[in-house]
Design an enzyme around this catalytic site. Structure first.
Site, PDB file in Angstrom:
ATOM      1  N   ASP A 278       3.203  -4.369   8.083  1.00 34.90           N
ATOM      2  CA  ASP A 278       1.925  -3.683   7.942  1.00 34.90           C
ATOM      3  C   ASP A 278       0.829  -4.727   8.123  1.00 34.90           C
ATOM      4  O   ASP A 278       0.562  -5.540   7.248  1.00 34.90           O
ATOM      5  CB  ASP A 278       1.838  -3.035   6.551  1.00 34.90           C
ATOM      6  CG  ASP A 278       0.489  -2.398   6.274  1.00 34.90           C
ATOM      7  OD1 ASP A 278      -0.426  -2.512   7.124  1.00 34.90           O
ATOM      8  OD2 ASP A 278       0.322  -1.808   5.185  1.00 34.90           O
TER       9      ASP A 278
ATOM     10  N   GLN B  43      -4.367  -5.399   7.101  1.00 39.77           N
ATOM     11  CA  GLN B  43      -5.287  -6.364   6.505  1.00 39.77           C
ATOM     12  C   GLN B  43      -5.205  -7.738   7.170  1.00 39.77           C
ATOM     13  O   GLN B  43      -5.948  -8.649   6.785  1.00 39.77           O
ATOM     14  CB  GLN B  43      -5.003  -6.498   5.008  1.00 39.77           C
ATOM     15  CG  GLN B  43      -5.115  -5.216   4.221  1.00 39.77           C
ATOM     16  CD  GLN B  43      -6.503  -4.602   4.300  1.00 39.77           C
ATOM     17  OE1 GLN B  43      -7.490  -5.291   4.552  1.00 39.77           O
ATOM     18  NE2 GLN B  43      -6.586  -3.298   4.094  1.00 39.77           N
TER      19      GLN B  43
ATOM     20  N   HIS C 250       0.864  -1.184   0.000  1.00 39.60           N
ATOM     21  CA  HIS C 250       0.000   0.000   0.000  1.00 39.60           C
ATOM     22  C   HIS C 250       0.900   1.233   0.000  1.00 39.60           C
ATOM     23  O   HIS C 250       2.020   1.212   0.506  1.00 39.60           O
ATOM     24  CB  HIS C 250      -0.859  -0.032   1.265  1.00 39.60           C
ATOM     25  CG  HIS C 250      -1.952   0.977   1.338  1.00 39.60           C
ATOM     26  ND1 HIS C 250      -1.716   2.304   1.634  1.00 39.60           N
ATOM     27  CD2 HIS C 250      -3.294   0.870   1.162  1.00 39.60           C
ATOM     28  CE1 HIS C 250      -2.866   2.956   1.658  1.00 39.60           C
ATOM     29  NE2 HIS C 250      -3.841   2.118   1.366  1.00 39.60           N
TER      30      HIS C 250
ATOM     31  N   LYS D 236     -10.670  -1.084  10.502  1.00 39.13           N
ATOM     32  CA  LYS D 236     -10.789  -2.315   9.715  1.00 39.13           C
ATOM     33  C   LYS D 236     -11.150  -3.508  10.595  1.00 39.13           C
ATOM     34  O   LYS D 236     -11.298  -4.632  10.104  1.00 39.13           O
ATOM     35  CB  LYS D 236      -9.484  -2.593   8.962  1.00 39.13           C
ATOM     36  CG  LYS D 236      -9.100  -1.480   7.984  1.00 39.13           C
ATOM     37  CD  LYS D 236      -7.819  -1.799   7.252  1.00 39.13           C
ATOM     38  CE  LYS D 236      -7.306  -0.612   6.453  1.00 39.13           C
ATOM     39  NZ  LYS D 236      -8.187  -0.219   5.353  1.00 39.13           N
TER      40      LYS D 236
ATOM     41  N   CYS E 112      -4.629   2.339  -3.738  1.00 39.37           N
ATOM     42  CA  CYS E 112      -3.386   2.860  -3.146  1.00 39.37           C
ATOM     43  C   CYS E 112      -2.253   1.854  -3.301  1.00 39.37           C
ATOM     44  O   CYS E 112      -1.454   1.634  -2.380  1.00 39.37           O
ATOM     45  CB  CYS E 112      -3.585   3.218  -1.680  1.00 39.37           C
ATOM     46  SG  CYS E 112      -4.704   4.589  -1.402  1.00 39.37           S
TER      47      CYS E 112
END
Length: 405
Positions: A197, A200, A119, A223, A363
């Protein structure tokens, strides 16, 4: 899926252009259950006072809520200490914090490895740091399958100047669940620190930062069925202790003196300048409880069944469909195109039928360039989605596909 779960999400009962809403944009932002919103309301109505600075009752209650939330986050990801949990405004700010602060300790010519599937939030902060400090960025490519990282190429990128590796635990476009432990172990063999990261990953996987051996791990509340405006930076205590502050202001100080000589607060407050979004942090605590009560295994199993069913139905029944990202280990995301139709056109037609998907480059423009496309349509599932909703999604695709190819 149990109606009791769906009934906790008021948005799911909405009508869109006369159709029942089918919300398949969960990778961008999940819907929020009543319990989380009620915690927000309670915090605003009954416990609304600035934290860590007051001796009165309301300030104490608000402070307790924030620190309870910090302890909950630490347990949720198995951090060693609450000192390793820094609250930010989101994943993006957490990455910027590390890129700005940790990279200030590096020397010109030092190297950072990222991947092509990142991203923009895990690309641009490192580019900015590289420009400020004369650092070099190297990029891990995809395998020929267009879905997984070329880990052989990754291993060849290391040199004696490699200092940082940053990668997504789960791709927001492809859904690929990367081999995090393997990637981290390889970086550590070369003496590099690793930022993962996890934006997700945390909504869909059980994450244990100590088992992963991650140095930094970042993710967002919105999220994870929680409120917007709250993110988390996990960092090893030793690394955070050595890093300079990211921002200055109230909360992050030990003692301020003029003209110079200010000292800084202990962890984690050194990195939490200013008033935090203490109401949202309290509500995030409730969101984590909601996930735990629902059960991560139950969530993951349900989402996987929807992913498998939707993928099979799309391939078998939707003319012209092209799916991007079919790794063996994949989260509940389907990125696709209908023939050569622009993703915006597909998304707009689906919206008119009450189906919310995401369109564009998500993104992740470097990934799109690697795939040879400008963007995709992305459908992503959460625990409250149902097989009936997948059927409606498939029927809608079957209806609009002839208009697009």
């Amino acid at each position: 899926m149990d109606d009791n779960i769906r009934n906790q999400f008021p948005a799911l009962s909405r009508k869109i252009y006369g159709h029942d809403l089918v919300y398949l944009d969960n990778t961008a932002t999940s819907q929020t259950p009543r319990a989380v919103v009620e915690r927000l309301v309670d915090a605003y109505y009954d416990h609304h006072a600035n934290v860590h600075r007051g001796v009165h009752c309301l300030a104490g209650e608000a402070t307790a809520a924030v620190e309870d939330g910090r302890r909950h986050v630490a347990r949720y990801i198995n951090a060693a200490s609450t000192s390793e949990i820094v609250f930010t405004r989101g994943t993006t700010e957490a990455i910027n914090l590390v890129a700005s602060s940790y990279c200030s300790l590096l020397s010109p010519g030092d190297e950072i490895i990222i991947t092509v599937m990142e991203h923009h939030s895990n690309i641009v902060p490192w580019q900015l740091a590289a420009q400020r400090h004369g650092l070099v960025i190297k990029v891990v490519p995809l395998n020929a399958d267009g879905a997984t990282l070329d880990l052989d190429a990754y291993g060849r990128l290391f040199s004696d100047r490699t200092r940082v590796v940053a990668f997504a635990h789960v791709s927001n476009v492809l859904g690929t669940i990367n081999s995090a432990k393997e990637i981290i172990a390889e970086a550590h063999r070369h003496g590099a620190v690793v930022l993962v990261d996890g934006a997700q990953a945390t909504p869909h996987l059980r994450v244990d930062v100590r088992d992963l051996d991650a140095d930094f791990y970042v993710f967002s509340s919105h999220k994870m069925y929680g409120p917007t405006g709250v993110g988390v930076l996990y960092g090893r205590e030793k690394l955070l202790s050595d890093m300079p502050p990211y921002q200055g202001g109230g909360e992050m100080i030990g003692h301020v003196s003029l003209p110079t000589g200010t000292t800084y607060a202990d962890l984690p407050f050194k990195f939490e300048a200013g008033t935090p979004d203490f109401t949202a942090i309290a509500a995030f605590d409730t969101a984590l409880s909601w996930i735990e009560q629902t059960g991560m295994e139950k969530i993951a199993s349900h989402e996987q069944s929807l992913l498998d069913y939707a993928t099979a139905q799309m391939k078998e029944t939707v003319p012209g469909v092209r799916i991007f990202g079919e790794a063996a280990h994949k989260s509940a995301v389907i990125s696709f195109l209908i023939g050569d139709a622009h993703p915006y056109d597909t998304g707009l037609l689906l919206d008119k039928l009450g189906i919310a998907v995401r369109t564009g480059h998500h993104c992740a423009q470097p990934l799109m360039e690697a795939l040879g496309i400008e963007g995709t349509v992305r459908a992503s599932f959460a625990v409250y989605n149902t097989r009936d909703e997948v059927d409606r999604f498939i029927l809608a695709l079957q209806r609009i596909a002839p208009m697009l190819i």
